[in-house]
Design an enzyme around this catalytic site. Structure first.
Site, PDB file in Angstrom:
ATOM      1  N   ARG A  71       0.810  -1.224   0.000  1.00 38.79           N
ATOM      2  CA  ARG A  71       0.000   0.000   0.000  1.00 38.79           C
ATOM      3  C   ARG A  71       0.843   1.274   0.000  1.00 38.79           C
ATOM      4  O   ARG A  71       0.587   2.222  -0.733  1.00 38.79           O
ATOM      5  CB  ARG A  71      -0.908  -0.026   1.239  1.00 38.79           C
ATOM      6  CG  ARG A  71      -2.006   0.984   1.226  1.00 38.79           C
ATOM      7  CD  ARG A  71      -2.859   0.862   2.472  1.00 38.79           C
ATOM      8  NE  ARG A  71      -3.718  -0.308   2.471  1.00 38.79           N
ATOM      9  CZ  ARG A  71      -4.965  -0.311   1.987  1.00 38.79           C
ATOM     10  NH1 ARG A  71      -5.475   0.780   1.482  1.00 38.79           N
ATOM     11  NH2 ARG A  71      -5.686  -1.402   2.030  1.00 38.79           N
ATOM     12  N   ILE A  98      -8.952   2.590  -0.214  1.00 41.30           N
ATOM     13  CA  ILE A  98      -8.834   3.444   0.969  1.00 41.30           C
ATOM     14  C   ILE A  98      -7.420   4.000   1.003  1.00 41.30           C
ATOM     15  O   ILE A  98      -6.445   3.260   0.832  1.00 41.30           O
ATOM     16  CB  ILE A  98      -9.158   2.632   2.239  1.00 41.30           C
ATOM     17  CG1 ILE A  98     -10.651   2.282   2.217  1.00 41.30           C
ATOM     18  CG2 ILE A  98      -8.801   3.418   3.494  1.00 41.30           C
ATOM     19  CD1 ILE A  98     -11.097   1.388   3.332  1.00 41.30           C
ATOM     20  N   HIS A 115     -19.320  10.631  -2.540  1.00 41.53           N
ATOM     21  CA  HIS A 115     -19.838   9.418  -1.894  1.00 41.53           C
ATOM     22  C   HIS A 115     -21.342   9.330  -2.157  1.00 41.53           C
ATOM     23  O   HIS A 115     -22.051  10.337  -2.006  1.00 41.53           O
ATOM     24  CB  HIS A 115     -19.561   9.472  -0.380  1.00 41.53           C
ATOM     25  CG  HIS A 115     -20.045   8.249   0.324  1.00 41.53           C
ATOM     26  ND1 HIS A 115     -19.401   7.031   0.209  1.00 41.53           N
ATOM     27  CD2 HIS A 115     -21.119   8.034   1.122  1.00 41.53           C
ATOM     28  CE1 HIS A 115     -20.053   6.131   0.924  1.00 41.53           C
ATOM     29  NE2 HIS A 115     -21.095   6.718   1.492  1.00 41.53           N
ATOM     30  N   ASP A 151     -14.764   8.093   4.518  1.00 38.04           N
ATOM     31  CA  ASP A 151     -16.025   8.793   4.225  1.00 38.04           C
ATOM     32  C   ASP A 151     -16.370   9.841   5.279  1.00 38.04           C
ATOM     33  O   ASP A 151     -17.540  10.010   5.674  1.00 38.04           O
ATOM     34  CB  ASP A 151     -17.174   7.781   4.036  1.00 38.04           C
ATOM     35  CG  ASP A 151     -16.943   6.888   2.824  1.00 38.04           C
ATOM     36  OD1 ASP A 151     -16.281   7.343   1.883  1.00 38.04           O
ATOM     37  OD2 ASP A 151     -17.407   5.743   2.832  1.00 38.04           O
TER      38      ASP A 151
HETATM   39  C1  GAR Z   1     -20.262   6.643  -7.834  1.00 31.30           C
HETATM   40  O1  GAR Z   1     -21.586   6.394  -7.477  1.00 31.30           O
HETATM   41  C2  GAR Z   1     -19.484   7.169  -6.641  1.00 31.30           C
HETATM   42  O2  GAR Z   1     -20.227   7.987  -5.802  1.00 31.30           O
HETATM   43  C3  GAR Z   1     -19.114   5.876  -5.959  1.00 31.30           C
HETATM   44  O3  GAR Z   1     -18.780   4.997  -6.981  1.00 31.30           O
HETATM   45  C4  GAR Z   1     -19.531   5.343  -8.151  1.00 31.30           C
HETATM   46  C5  GAR Z   1     -18.561   5.507  -9.280  1.00 31.30           C
HETATM   47  O4  GAR Z   1     -19.237   5.701 -10.479  1.00 31.30           O
HETATM   48  N1  GAR Z   1     -18.030   6.067  -5.041  1.00 31.30           N
HETATM   49  C6  GAR Z   1     -17.905   5.392  -3.918  1.00 31.30           C
HETATM   50  O5  GAR Z   1     -18.679   4.533  -3.560  1.00 31.30           O
HETATM   51  C7  GAR Z   1     -16.677   5.760  -3.108  1.00 31.30           C
HETATM   52  N2  GAR Z   1     -16.757   5.183  -1.828  1.00 31.30           N
HETATM   53  P1  GAR Z   1     -18.506   6.379 -11.707  1.00 31.30           P
HETATM   54  O6  GAR Z   1     -17.212   5.586 -11.939  1.00 31.30           O
HETATM   55  O7  GAR Z   1     -19.461   6.180 -12.853  1.00 31.30           O
HETATM   56  O8  GAR Z   1     -18.249   7.804 -11.396  1.00 31.30           O
END
Ligand code: GAR
Length: 221
Positions: A71, A98, A115, A151
């Site tokens: 990491r 993370i 988020h 988050d």
């Molecule tokens: C989105 O809904 C974003 O909010 C979420 O992943 C998706 C990515 O979609 N992020 C998380 O859950 C972070 N913890 P995208 O690749 O189409 O933007």
């Protein structure tokens, strides 16, 4: 007119399809937008977002989190790529790793995340299914400065939708995603403009500024 050099140099970090990235690229295509997207970096080689970024004329590369050294070494490689490009702001857009306190502290107040929930509710994964299971009537998305606790961090923008009786995680998630695409560019606009202060967990517009941290409610959404 805003000159290119006065725009904040911004990186977008992704892991997957990159629809939020696409929304940010569209906003930043306007030369008057206060951030310009200099690079898109994925932790997953072959992430679909990389191809989309390249097609939009943006430099796109992968820094594989499964590379040598674990990491810390991954974050050092990432950090080096960002610094090599004089990046000032980082947008996490569906970046599903993370980040350690080492990275988060290095980029404090210059690292933002989206988020898919109204934080501080539903940190972590499966937010839409959990909001439905809890009987929430309102759900949404949050853009926030990143702190080392997952988050968590000062909220820059939130958008909300009403939960419908017949919603599934998929239908609810689709409406929340549309909200994400609206609020992330607004949040980046505010941060890149620099017209705000962070007071503990509160993001406040600077005195005399008309741009405020965004709140979006989709009527009947
Ligand atoms: C989105 O809904 C974003 O909010 C979420 O992943 C998706 C990515 O979609 N992020 C998380 O859950 C972070 N913890 P995208 O690749 O189409 O933007």
């Amino acid at each position: 007119m805003t000159t290119t050099s006065s725009r904040r140099r911004t990186a977008i970090l992704v892991s997957g399809r990159g629809s939020n990235m696409t929304a940010l690229l569209a906003a930043a295509a306007d030369p008057a937008f206060p951030a310009r997207i200099d690079v898109v970096i994925a932790n997953v080689p072959g992430a679909p977002a990389l191809e989309k970024a390249t097609a939009a004329g943006i430099e796109a590369l992968a820094v594989d989190h499964r590379g040598p050294g674990g990491r810390k070494a991954f974050e050092e490689r990432l950090d080096a790529e960002l610094r090599a490009r004089d990046i000032e702001l980082i947008c996490l857009a569906g970046f599903m790793r993370i980040l350690t306190p080492w990275f988060v502290d290095r980029w404090k107040d210059r690292l933002i995340n989206i988020h898919p929930a109204l934080l501080p509710a539903f940190k972590g994964l499966d937010t839409h299914a959990r909001a439905l299971a809890e009987g929430c009537r309102i759900h949404g998305a949050t853009v926030h400065f990143v702190r080392s606790e997952m988050d968590t961090g000062p909220v820059i923008a939130q958008g909300a939708v009403a939960v419908r009786q017949d919603d599934t995680p998929e239908t609810l998630g689709a409406r929340v995603l549309a909200v994400e695409h609206a609020i992330y560019p607004q949040a980046l606009r505010l941060v890149a403009s620099g017209a705000y202060e962070i007071n503990d967990m509160r993001v406040c517009a600077s005195e005399g500024e008309s741009t405020t941290p965004a709140a979006l409610i989709v009527p009947g959404g």
